[in-house]
Design a protein around this motif. Structure first.
Motif, PDB file in Angstrom:
ATOM      1  N   THR A   1       0.835  -1.204   0.000  1.00  0.00           N
ATOM      2  CA  THR A   1       0.000   0.000   0.000  1.00  0.00           C
ATOM      3  C   THR A   1       0.868   1.253   0.000  1.00  0.00           C
ATOM      4  O   THR A   1       0.591   2.212  -0.731  1.00  0.00           O
ATOM      5  N   MET A   2       1.935   1.238   0.794  1.00  0.00           N
ATOM      6  CA  MET A   2       2.850   2.376   0.839  1.00  0.00           C
ATOM      7  C   MET A   2       3.475   2.606  -0.543  1.00  0.00           C
ATOM      8  O   MET A   2       3.549   3.729  -1.023  1.00  0.00           O
ATOM      9  N   TYR A   3       3.898   1.529  -1.193  1.00  0.00           N
ATOM     10  CA  TYR A   3       4.539   1.638  -2.508  1.00  0.00           C
ATOM     11  C   TYR A   3       3.554   2.100  -3.582  1.00  0.00           C
ATOM     12  O   TYR A   3       3.816   3.061  -4.309  1.00  0.00           O
ATOM     13  N   PHE A   4       2.422   1.416  -3.687  1.00  0.00           N
ATOM     14  CA  PHE A   4       1.491   1.709  -4.771  1.00  0.00           C
ATOM     15  C   PHE A   4       0.810   3.062  -4.610  1.00  0.00           C
ATOM     16  O   PHE A   4       0.434   3.689  -5.603  1.00  0.00           O
ATOM     17  N   SER A   5       0.661   3.554  -3.388  1.00  0.00           N
ATOM     18  CA  SER A   5       0.073   4.888  -3.217  1.00  0.00           C
ATOM     19  C   SER A   5       1.003   5.958  -3.788  1.00  0.00           C
ATOM     20  O   SER A   5       0.551   7.011  -4.211  1.00  0.00           O
ATOM     21  N   ARG A   6       2.294   5.674  -3.810  1.00  0.00           N
ATOM     22  CA  ARG A   6       3.250   6.612  -4.408  1.00  0.00           C
ATOM     23  C   ARG A   6       3.382   6.402  -5.911  1.00  0.00           C
ATOM     24  O   ARG A   6       3.631   7.329  -6.658  1.00  0.00           O
ATOM     25  N   ALA A   7       3.230   5.179  -6.353  1.00  0.00           N
ATOM     26  CA  ALA A   7       3.393   4.850  -7.768  1.00  0.00           C
ATOM     27  C   ALA A   7       2.234   5.344  -8.619  1.00  0.00           C
ATOM     28  O   ALA A   7       2.356   5.430  -9.840  1.00  0.00           O
ATOM     29  N   MET A   8       1.106   5.684  -8.014  1.00  0.00           N
ATOM     30  CA  MET A   8      -0.074   6.104  -8.761  1.00  0.00           C
ATOM     31  C   MET A   8       0.067   7.508  -9.343  1.00  0.00           C
ATOM     32  O   MET A   8      -0.716   7.908 -10.181  1.00  0.00           O
ATOM     33  N   GLY A   9       1.038   8.259  -8.897  1.00  0.00           N
ATOM     34  CA  GLY A   9       1.238   9.597  -9.451  1.00  0.00           C
ATOM     35  C   GLY A   9       0.226  10.593  -8.926  1.00  0.00           C
ATOM     36  O   GLY A   9      -0.201  10.539  -7.783  1.00  0.00           O
ATOM     37  N   GLY A  10      -0.202  11.506  -9.777  1.00  0.00           N
ATOM     38  CA  GLY A  10      -1.061  12.602  -9.378  1.00  0.00           C
ATOM     39  C   GLY A  10      -2.495  12.235  -9.100  1.00  0.00           C
ATOM     40  O   GLY A  10      -3.259  13.067  -8.628  1.00  0.00           O
ATOM     41  N   ASP A  11      -2.905  10.999  -9.364  1.00  0.00           N
ATOM     42  CA  ASP A  11      -4.299  10.610  -9.161  1.00  0.00           C
ATOM     43  C   ASP A  11      -4.662  10.367  -7.695  1.00  0.00           C
ATOM     44  O   ASP A  11      -5.816  10.271  -7.344  1.00  0.00           O
ATOM     45  N   VAL A  12      -3.663  10.246  -6.834  1.00  0.00           N
ATOM     46  CA  VAL A  12      -3.912   9.964  -5.430  1.00  0.00           C
ATOM     47  C   VAL A  12      -3.716  11.245  -4.632  1.00  0.00           C
ATOM     48  O   VAL A  12      -2.671  11.884  -4.711  1.00  0.00           O
ATOM     49  N   ASP A  13      -4.751  11.635  -3.875  1.00  0.00           N
ATOM     50  CA  ASP A  13      -4.671  12.870  -3.098  1.00  0.00           C
ATOM     51  C   ASP A  13      -3.657  12.764  -1.965  1.00  0.00           C
ATOM     52  O   ASP A  13      -2.904  13.691  -1.707  1.00  0.00           O
ATOM     53  N   GLU A  14      -3.665  11.647  -1.276  1.00  0.00           N
ATOM     54  CA  GLU A  14      -2.749  11.472  -0.163  1.00  0.00           C
ATOM     55  C   GLU A  14      -2.058  10.123  -0.283  1.00  0.00           C
ATOM     56  O   GLU A  14      -2.684   9.118  -0.595  1.00  0.00           O
ATOM     57  N   VAL A  15      -0.765  10.115  -0.021  1.00  0.00           N
ATOM     58  CA  VAL A  15      -0.044   8.847  -0.038  1.00  0.00           C
ATOM     59  C   VAL A  15      -0.128   8.210   1.342  1.00  0.00           C
ATOM     60  O   VAL A  15      -0.311   8.889   2.355  1.00  0.00           O
ATOM     61  N   PHE A  16      -0.010   6.907   1.377  1.00  0.00           N
ATOM     62  CA  PHE A  16      -0.057   6.156   2.622  1.00  0.00           C
ATOM     63  C   PHE A  16       1.266   6.322   3.344  1.00  0.00           C
ATOM     64  O   PHE A  16       2.324   6.170   2.757  1.00  0.00           O
ATOM     65  N   LEU A  17       1.221   6.658   4.609  1.00  0.00           N
ATOM     66  CA  LEU A  17       2.404   6.934   5.432  1.00  0.00           C
ATOM     67  C   LEU A  17       3.286   7.993   4.764  1.00  0.00           C
ATOM     68  O   LEU A  17       4.396   7.717   4.320  1.00  0.00           O
ATOM     69  N   PRO A  18       2.807   9.234   4.678  1.00  0.00           N
ATOM     70  CA  PRO A  18       3.508  10.278   3.929  1.00  0.00           C
ATOM     71  C   PRO A  18       4.880  10.634   4.476  1.00  0.00           C
ATOM     72  O   PRO A  18       5.717  11.170   3.736  1.00  0.00           O
ATOM     73  N   ASN A  19       5.168  10.339   5.737  1.00  0.00           N
ATOM     74  CA  ASN A  19       6.476  10.675   6.302  1.00  0.00           C
ATOM     75  C   ASN A  19       7.540   9.618   6.011  1.00  0.00           C
ATOM     76  O   ASN A  19       8.703   9.797   6.367  1.00  0.00           O
TER      77      ASN A  19
END
Length: 125
Positions: free
Chosen positions: A21-39
């Motif tokens: 989830t941490m990886y794919f939330s970042r890999a989605m690019g601009g379509d995701v409002d918030e990434v998982f574990l942003p820090n």
């Protein structure tokens, strides 16, 4: 620990899911409002995904369901390696197989291939 189907369960499965989830939330690019574990740093994400990929490899090893799928794929690959242009119609003959990392794991399981992993993933007894 593994369940009866050879898949991770409990905290181990949770860690794998969190890493993905941490990886794919970042890999989605601009379509995701918030990434998982942003820090989390890039090193944190990569370390977590290394572990998740290792876990997926463990789930695929010696798993009868994975091995049966790999046997079919391995058979197709072996057939393709033995094929030739019997009628001489082509200058060259190329067979291209595409797949996913789970397909590679399935073929490796069917053929009994293993990774030679170093520390910290493999600890000699």
């Amino acid at each position: 620990t593994f369940n009866s189907e050879g898949m991770f369960q409990g905290p181990t499965d949770l860690l794998k899911e969190l890493a993905e989830t941490m990886y794919f939330s970042r890999a989605m690019g601009g379509d995701v409002d918030e990434v998982f574990l942003p820090n989390a740093t890039l090193d944190d994400v990569n370390t977590a995904m290394e572990w998740a990929q290792y876990a997926l490899n463990l789930e695929g090893m010696d798993n009868p369901e994975v091995a049966s799928r790999g046997a079919v794929l391995a058979g197709d690959i072996i057939d393709a390696l033995g094929s030739d242009d019997e009628e001489g119609q082509y200058d060259s003959l190329v067979t291209i197989f595409t797949g996913h990392d789970s397909d590679l794991r399935a073929i490796a399981t069917a053929l009994g291939l293993r990774w030679n992993l170093g520390s910290p993933y493999y600890q000699s007894c």
